[in-house]
Scaffold this active site. Structure first.
Site, PDB file in Angstrom:
ATOM      1  CB  CYS A 170      10.586 -47.031  27.679  1.00 44.69           C
ATOM      2  SG  CYS A 170       9.177 -47.368  28.734  1.00 44.69           S
ATOM      3  CB  CYS A 173      14.583 -52.408  34.770  1.00 41.47           C
ATOM      4  SG  CYS A 173      14.018 -50.793  35.397  1.00 41.47           S
TER       5      CYS A 173
END
Lengths: 273, 273
Positions: free
Chosen positions: B76, B187
């Site tokens: 993340c 991402c």
């Protein structure tokens, strides 16, 4: 600049230490051509200022670019610390230095996250390896030992006598006490005594710049699709700024092979490309 | 802590994005066991403070340590930026985050040293990727584009219609203009539309966190001699903090397979190990 798969790789150092890096590159990249430059007239780099090392390294890079290299390797701790970032901003060619690959490898290898460093006084004082280790693992414990007498003893070809053994044992003692499980050999001279170091630090994984740079060069050329196939055995040639005869004598011991003809090159006569 | 080759690898994210990282790990480390934790009750991390993310991530790491993991992967961007260094200093286990591996890979891959970045607004604003790219190549030119609408569109499962195509084309336009030859997908959601991205950026090498983390995990386990052989197929299981049914539905689309039973875990109930 245009890049060609068949172009050589340029490697430079202040003298012969970088030959331990070249050695690993020759072994793991047998299809590549190499040009090695030893700046023996300017040796040792440890006594030069940052400004001097930047200006000098840029001249060497320009000479290597004149030889059409596709990649430059700074096989020298002092030049990497003083000049790598500067060189990268000044020229179009990709330039790889020592230190970052070893720091990364040490973090990958350590299980107890206690990492040792054996290096010259200047390298230890710079704190570069420690910073780079912490960039990958902020919680790793780094034990650094400055070994001022080790590179000169290796360069002089000292016998493997009781004095050298004691010297190495003394330098290794803080690493054993700190219970490191991984140690960075932070000077390109040290792989010349790797067997002695391995016996002095049993059970410790030794990380050397030669192996890690060879790996970095391999990955870099592969990802850039500039890796040469194995259709043809690679060639290598040597140049130095000082006395070629002295370089041949010392260099053949470091590389464990005859160097052939070594060109003497005046990099001050090179004009920027 | 004692490390065992047969222990599982822990992976966590704020939700399902990290499943694209798990996917690459499953493909390239088929002998390993994995435990994936999606912190869906705390989603999205982008809206949390650094202090909140550090405290929350530490609880998740402690829960994973309770499952005896040998390595933790922070899959993340927000948690890596806010908490990776903190976590590394707080616990004994080795912890790997996203960003550094992709930045390194992009420098290795780029021939013209022009690198693009597509990421969330927060990731672009942090400047982390740019700093990490420059740590490897101070002369690389980085073109960063914030793509605020892209991760939500992917998460919602928007159709591949003209609107999505135009959105992606708009985000990619600055990279085409800058003539980057390499682009970081900054991402974990973006690999879900990799075909569309590849067509929108023809000739550009796309670097995704999944592939690079899988490589980093592989090298790390190999160097630590913690890599599991292929004698037995690895197992994987899932846990989340929010509604398990919603996680199963979204997760199976991200991972392209049924997730089986998903445990709901309250990490606030975990006591530090």
């Amino acid at each position: 600049m245009e890049l060609h798969t068949n172009s050589p790789i340029g490697v430079f150092d202040s003298g012969v230490g970088g030959l331990t890096v070249l050695d690993e590159c020759l072994a793991s990249l047998p299809g590549e051509d190499f040009i090695y430059f030893g700046d023996t007239a300017f040796f040792p780099y440890g006594e030069r200022s940052v400004q001097q090392l930047r200006a000098r390294s840029l001249r060497i890079v320009d000479w290597l670019l004149g030889q059409q290299v596709k990649l430059v390797v700074v096989a020298c701790n002092s030049a990497t610390a003083a000049a790598l970032e500067y060189l990268q901003t000044q020229r179009e060619v990709s330039i790889i230095g020592v230190m970052a690959p070893e720091a990364h490898a040490a973090v990958q290898a350590s299980r107890n996250r206690r990492i040792g460093l054996l290096a010259t006084e200047a390298t230890v004082a710079s704190g570069s390896y420690e910073r780079m280790v912490h960039a990958h693992d902020a919680g790793a414990q780094v034990t650094s030992v400055a070994c001022p007498k080790l590179a000169p003893a290796i360069q002089n070809g000292d016998a493997f006598d009781a004095d050298l053994l004691e010297l190495v044992r003394d330098y290794a003692a803080p690493l054993r006490k700190a219970e490191v499980d991984t140690a960075i050999l932070g000077c390109t001279h040290y792989p010349m005594i790797d067997r002695l170091l391995r016996r002095t630090l049993p059970g410790v994984t030794l990380i050397s710049s030669g192996e890690e740079i060879a790996r970095e060069v391999h990955e870099t050329l592969e990802r850039k699709t500039l890796l040469r196939g194995l259709g043809k055995e690679g060639e290598y040639r040597f140049a130095c700024s000082g006395d070629p005869a002295a370089f041949v004598e010392l260099g053949s011991r470091f590389l464990q092979m005859p160097l052939g003809k070594v060109d003497q090159v005046d990099v001050d006569a090179v004009t920027a490309s």
